[in-house]
Write an enzyme that holds these catalytic residues in place. Structure first.
Site, PDB file in Angstrom:
ATOM      1  N   ASN A 161       0.872  -1.181  -0.014  1.00 20.51           N
ATOM      2  CA  ASN A 161       0.120  -0.006  -0.059  1.00 20.51           C
ATOM      3  C   ASN A 161       0.756   1.228  -0.096  1.00 20.51           C
ATOM      4  OD1 ASN A 161      -2.783   1.107   0.191  1.00 20.51           O
ATOM      5  ND2 ASN A 161      -2.090   1.844   2.124  1.00 20.51           N
ATOM      6  N   VAL A 189      -5.839   5.117  -7.301  1.00 22.37           N
ATOM      7  CA  VAL A 189      -5.801   3.987  -7.053  1.00 22.37           C
ATOM      8  C   VAL A 189      -5.805   4.256  -5.182  1.00 22.37           C
ATOM      9  CG1 VAL A 189      -4.541   1.577  -6.089  1.00 22.37           C
ATOM     10  CG2 VAL A 189      -4.566   2.746  -8.686  1.00 22.37           C
ATOM     11  N   PRO A 190      -6.822   4.307  -4.555  1.00 21.91           N
ATOM     12  CA  PRO A 190      -7.360   4.830  -3.010  1.00 21.91           C
ATOM     13  C   PRO A 190      -6.653   4.268  -1.970  1.00 21.91           C
ATOM     14  CG  PRO A 190      -9.267   3.523  -3.680  1.00 21.91           C
ATOM     15  CD  PRO A 190      -8.112   3.422  -5.215  1.00 21.91           C
ATOM     16  N   CYS A 191      -5.379   4.268  -1.746  1.00 20.00           N
ATOM     17  CA  CYS A 191      -4.483   3.918  -0.735  1.00 20.00           C
ATOM     18  C   CYS A 191      -4.867   4.619   0.498  1.00 20.00           C
ATOM     19  CB  CYS A 191      -3.111   3.758  -0.800  1.00 20.00           C
ATOM     20  SG  CYS A 191      -2.342   5.341  -1.391  1.00 20.00           S
ATOM     21  N   HIS A 192      -5.449   5.739   0.330  1.00 17.97           N
ATOM     22  CA  HIS A 192      -5.789   6.738   1.677  1.00 17.97           C
ATOM     23  C   HIS A 192      -7.153   6.084   2.240  1.00 17.97           C
ATOM     24  CE1 HIS A 192      -8.303   8.090  -1.852  1.00 17.97           C
ATOM     25  NE2 HIS A 192      -9.090   8.337  -0.960  1.00 17.97           N
TER      26      HIS A 192
END
EC number: 2.1.1.63
Length: 186
Positions: free
Chosen positions: A147, A156-159
């Site tokens: 991640n 690519v929503p790593c948050h």
């Protein structure tokens, strides 16, 4: 990483529990193209192969301008749609990106990044939940490491990945940016 969390080199792809919002492809050969754009997070650096986005980098935490490799070619044209969709996202008008993506990573990283795209807008998941969905229940640390190497942040929503106890945990762009993105999606 303890040995129980070590991953075999010949990982078999595992289908995530939810359908991925995007698909990845292999980057095309040739020069890396790049551009920048202003955003509420600061100046973003966009790069790719001319047809697909390979990375979206937030500014360094110290506020300096991000340096790009000298062999990259500045080119605005391939990023018109990326800019348009990012602007709509930051304005609250876009919940799901529809862009060709070609991140470079290991098979495991690509599996984790693909799983990130299954986390719905406005929702969160934990490292452990993602590890479970990938069929590797003891690999939460390995999920966290992958991640943290996500080259296409925001899209690519790593948050959207948080600690098992609901706390905000590390974010390469800084926790204040993670907080901003999660608040934007509420």
């Amino acid at each position: 990483m303890n040995t129980q969390e070590a991953l075999p080199m010949d990982l078999e792809p595992v289908a995530p529990a939810r359908e991925a919002a995007v698909t990845f492809r292999v980057p095309l050969p040739g020069p890396t193209r790049h551009t920048t754009m202003d955003s509420p997070l600061g100046e973003l650096t966009l790069y790719g192969d001319g047809e697909a986005l390979g990375g979206l980098l937030t500014p360094p935490r110290d506020g300096t301008r991000r340096a790009v490799p000298s062999d990259w070619v500045r080119d605005e044209a391939p990023f018109t749609e990326v800019r348009k969709q990012l602007a709509a996202y930051f304005d609250g008008r876009l919940r799901q990106f529809d862009l060709p993506l070609a991140p470079a990573g290991t098979p495991w990283q690509l599996q984790v990044w693909q799983a990130l795209t299954t986390i719905p807008y406005g929702a969160t998941s934990s490292y452990g939940q993602l590890a479970q969905e990938l069929g590797r229940p003891t690999a939460s640390r390995a999920v966290g490491m992958a991640n943290g190497r996500n080259p296409i942040s925001v899209i690519v929503p790593c948050h959207r990945v948080i600690g098992a106890n609901g706390s905000l945990t590390g974010y390469a762009g800084g926790l204040e940016r993670k907080e901003f993105l999660l608040a934007l999606e509420r």
